[in-house]
Write a protein that holds these residues in place. Structure first.
Motif, PDB file in Angstrom:
ATOM      1  N   CYS A   1      30.058  42.603  37.298  1.00 24.01           N
ATOM      2  CA  CYS A   1      29.591  41.299  37.780  1.00 24.01           C
ATOM      3  C   CYS A   1      30.727  40.401  38.252  1.00 24.01           C
ATOM      4  CB  CYS A   1      28.779  40.613  36.692  1.00 24.01           C
ATOM      5  SG  CYS A   1      27.332  41.572  36.178  1.00 24.01           S
ATOM      6  N   ALA A   2      30.390  39.152  38.539  1.00 21.60           N
ATOM      7  CA  ALA A   2      31.308  38.194  39.155  1.00 21.60           C
ATOM      8  C   ALA A   2      31.743  37.103  38.179  1.00 21.60           C
ATOM      9  CB  ALA A   2      30.624  37.555  40.367  1.00 21.60           C
ATOM     10  N   SER A   3      32.853  36.494  38.503  1.00 19.74           N
ATOM     11  CA  SER A   3      33.394  35.368  37.747  1.00 19.74           C
ATOM     12  C   SER A   3      32.428  34.182  37.808  1.00 19.74           C
ATOM     13  CB  SER A   3      34.735  34.987  38.377  1.00 19.74           C
ATOM     14  OG  SER A   3      35.214  33.780  37.894  1.00 19.74           O
TER      15      SER A   3
ATOM     16  N   ILE B   1      38.792  42.810  40.029  1.00 16.70           N
ATOM     17  CA  ILE B   1      39.453  42.877  41.326  1.00 16.70           C
ATOM     18  C   ILE B   1      39.599  41.444  41.838  1.00 16.70           C
ATOM     19  CG2 ILE B   1      39.332  43.747  43.698  1.00 16.70           C
ATOM     20  CD1 ILE B   1      39.590  45.944  41.516  1.00 16.70           C
ATOM     21  N   GLU B   2      40.818  41.045  42.128  1.00 18.84           N
ATOM     22  CA  GLU B   2      41.049  39.768  42.806  1.00 18.84           C
ATOM     23  C   GLU B   2      41.109  40.094  44.289  1.00 18.84           C
ATOM     24  OE1 GLU B   2      43.774  36.187  41.781  1.00 18.84           O
ATOM     25  OE2 GLU B   2      44.941  37.596  43.022  1.00 18.84           O
ATOM     26  N   LEU B   3      40.068  39.684  44.987  1.00 22.21           N
ATOM     27  CA  LEU B   3      39.924  39.992  46.402  1.00 22.21           C
ATOM     28  C   LEU B   3      40.158  38.724  47.198  1.00 22.21           C
ATOM     29  CD1 LEU B   3      38.932  42.641  47.871  1.00 22.21           C
ATOM     30  CD2 LEU B   3      36.815  41.411  48.228  1.00 22.21           C
TER      31      LEU B   3
ATOM     32  N   THR C   1      38.868  33.530  47.712  1.00 24.51           N
ATOM     33  CA  THR C   1      39.295  34.466  46.669  1.00 24.51           C
ATOM     34  C   THR C   1      38.124  34.714  45.732  1.00 24.51           C
ATOM     35  OG1 THR C   1      41.567  33.661  46.768  1.00 24.51           O
ATOM     36  CG2 THR C   1      40.929  34.869  44.791  1.00 24.51           C
ATOM     37  N   LEU C   2      37.830  35.988  45.503  1.00 29.31           N
ATOM     38  CA  LEU C   2      36.750  36.390  44.606  1.00 29.31           C
ATOM     39  C   LEU C   2      37.335  37.183  43.450  1.00 29.31           C
ATOM     40  CD1 LEU C   2      34.197  37.671  47.283  1.00 29.31           C
ATOM     41  CD2 LEU C   2      34.196  35.454  46.133  1.00 29.31           C
ATOM     42  N   HIS C   3      36.811  36.969  42.241  1.00 28.18           N
ATOM     43  CA  HIS C   3      37.179  37.754  41.061  1.00 28.18           C
ATOM     44  C   HIS C   3      35.915  38.481  40.601  1.00 28.18           C
ATOM     45  CE1 HIS C   3      40.471  34.768  41.040  1.00 28.18           C
ATOM     46  NE2 HIS C   3      41.150  35.858  40.751  1.00 28.18           N
ATOM     47  N   ILE C   4      35.852  39.768  40.912  1.00 33.53           N
ATOM     48  CA  ILE C   4      34.636  40.542  40.689  1.00 33.53           C
ATOM     49  C   ILE C   4      34.998  41.906  40.103  1.00 33.53           C
ATOM     50  CG2 ILE C   4      32.633  41.590  41.830  1.00 33.53           C
ATOM     51  CD1 ILE C   4      32.549  39.262  43.710  1.00 33.53           C
ATOM     52  N   SER C   5      34.178  42.383  39.179  1.00 34.01           N
ATOM     53  CA  SER C   5      34.402  43.674  38.535  1.00 34.01           C
ATOM     54  C   SER C   5      34.466  44.799  39.561  1.00 34.01           C
ATOM     55  CB  SER C   5      33.280  43.969  37.540  1.00 34.01           C
ATOM     56  OG  SER C   5      33.209  42.968  36.557  1.00 34.01           O
ATOM     57  N   ALA C   6      35.293  45.801  39.269  1.00 33.21           N
ATOM     58  CA  ALA C   6      35.494  46.918  40.186  1.00 33.21           C
ATOM     59  C   ALA C   6      34.198  47.665  40.502  1.00 33.21           C
ATOM     60  CB  ALA C   6      36.522  47.882  39.605  1.00 33.21           C
ATOM     61  N   GLY C   7      33.263  47.717  39.552  1.00 33.34           N
ATOM     62  CA  GLY C   7      32.020  48.447  39.745  1.00 33.34           C
ATOM     63  C   GLY C   7      30.923  47.674  40.439  1.00 33.34           C
ATOM     64  N   HIS C   8      31.200  46.417  40.850  1.00 32.85           N
ATOM     65  CA  HIS C   8      30.177  45.618  41.527  1.00 32.85           C
ATOM     66  C   HIS C   8      29.983  46.148  42.950  1.00 32.85           C
ATOM     67  CE1 HIS C   8      27.836  41.824  41.678  1.00 32.85           C
ATOM     68  NE2 HIS C   8      27.941  42.051  42.973  1.00 32.85           N
ATOM     69  N   PRO C   9      28.726  46.293  43.392  1.00 29.74           N
ATOM     70  CA  PRO C   9      28.486  46.843  44.732  1.00 29.74           C
ATOM     71  C   PRO C   9      28.710  45.822  45.845  1.00 29.74           C
ATOM     72  CG  PRO C   9      26.395  46.295  43.701  1.00 29.74           C
ATOM     73  CD  PRO C   9      27.468  46.047  42.663  1.00 29.74           C
ATOM     74  N   THR C  10      29.115  46.344  46.989  1.00 25.87           N
ATOM     75  CA  THR C  10      29.137  45.545  48.216  1.00 25.87           C
ATOM     76  C   THR C  10      27.747  45.669  48.839  1.00 25.87           C
ATOM     77  OG1 THR C  10      29.853  47.400  49.583  1.00 25.87           O
ATOM     78  CG2 THR C  10      31.600  46.072  48.545  1.00 25.87           C
TER      79      THR C  10
ATOM     80  N   TYR D   1      41.206  39.178  33.446  1.00 26.86           N
ATOM     81  CA  TYR D   1      40.079  38.264  33.632  1.00 26.86           C
ATOM     82  C   TYR D   1      40.191  37.096  32.670  1.00 26.86           C
ATOM     83  CZ  TYR D   1      35.170  36.975  34.462  1.00 26.86           C
ATOM     84  OH  TYR D   1      34.018  36.318  34.793  1.00 26.86           O
ATOM     85  N   ALA D   2      40.009  35.882  33.168  1.00 26.84           N
ATOM     86  CA  ALA D   2      40.238  34.668  32.379  1.00 26.84           C
ATOM     87  C   ALA D   2      38.990  34.126  31.682  1.00 26.84           C
ATOM     88  CB  ALA D   2      40.819  33.590  33.285  1.00 26.84           C
ATOM     89  N   HIS D   3      37.838  34.720  31.900  1.00 27.81           N
ATOM     90  CA  HIS D   3      36.589  34.178  31.359  1.00 27.81           C
ATOM     91  C   HIS D   3      35.991  35.097  30.294  1.00 27.81           C
ATOM     92  CE1 HIS D   3      36.738  31.225  34.583  1.00 27.81           C
ATOM     93  NE2 HIS D   3      37.002  32.216  35.398  1.00 27.81           N
ATOM     94  N   ASP D   4      35.006  34.574  29.553  1.00 28.68           N
ATOM     95  CA  ASP D   4      34.395  35.368  28.479  1.00 28.68           C
ATOM     96  C   ASP D   4      33.116  36.087  28.903  1.00 28.68           C
ATOM     97  OD1 ASP D   4      32.655  33.235  28.694  1.00 28.68           O
ATOM     98  OD2 ASP D   4      32.605  32.791  26.556  1.00 28.68           O
TER      99      ASP D   4
END
Length: 168
Positions: free
Chosen positions: A25-27, A77-79, A86-95, A123-126
């Motif tokens: 998922c996403a930040s 992934i920091e994209l 800038t997006l912070h999203i898990s590597a397994g999140h689909p495009t 990742y900085a969040h819980d």
């Protein structure tokens, strides 16, 4: 036993030491396009309108489902897109076109925007977040780029968007 949240993007390890729950998922501070402008994904509620692609057209559709996943020791992934988003999203999140964020590299395209850089960062969040728009694609705009939803399984909510789309 490996730490939960190792570079693979695992949210929980099973008793066998293998990943039993990958994070996808996403930040919480991911900007999501709504008819009234961008809103943080963590501030959205079921029924609120977001921008999606439905029946081949840009449309404001209600959110059908929201998911929050608690994470510890997570990496994402920091994209950075060429437009500066800038997006912070898990590597397994689909495009939206069927790839995963962990596959993206500088020079690739994401929902109509060129990727300037992609790297694994702590990742900085819980928790991570995802939404499911009530559209035939289940896709939504994050940071201006059309991305997929982990909640889109099949049928109405899971058709890949084959062409690059950008929010006008």
């Amino acid at each position: 036993m490996p730490d939960s949240g190792a570079l693979s993007g695992c949210c929980a390890c099973g008793n066998d030491g293998l990943c039993s729950s990958p994070c996808t998922c996403a930040s919480p501070d991911t900007p999501i396009a709504t008819p009234g402008g961008d809103r943080l994904i963590a501030s959205l509620s079921v029924g609120e309108l977001v921008m999606s692609i439905d029946d081949g057209h840009l449309a404001a559709v209600p959110i059908r489902e929201i998911h929050r996943t608690v994470v510890t020791n997570h990496r994402v992934i920091e994209l950075v897109l060429r437009d500066g988003a800038t997006l912070h999203i898990s590597a397994g999140h689909p495009t939206a076109d069927g790839r995963f964020f962990g596959q993206l590299q500088a020079g690739d395209w994401l929902g109509g925007w060129e990727v300037a850089s992609a790297e694994v960062v702590p990742y900085a969040h819980d928790a991570t977040y995802d939404i499911l728009p009530d559209s035939d694609t289940g896709a939504y705009f994050a940071g201006g780029a059309l991305i997929g939803s982990t909640l889109a399984k099949s049928g109405r909510h899971g058709r890949h968007v084959d062409e690059a789309c950008t929010l006008p």
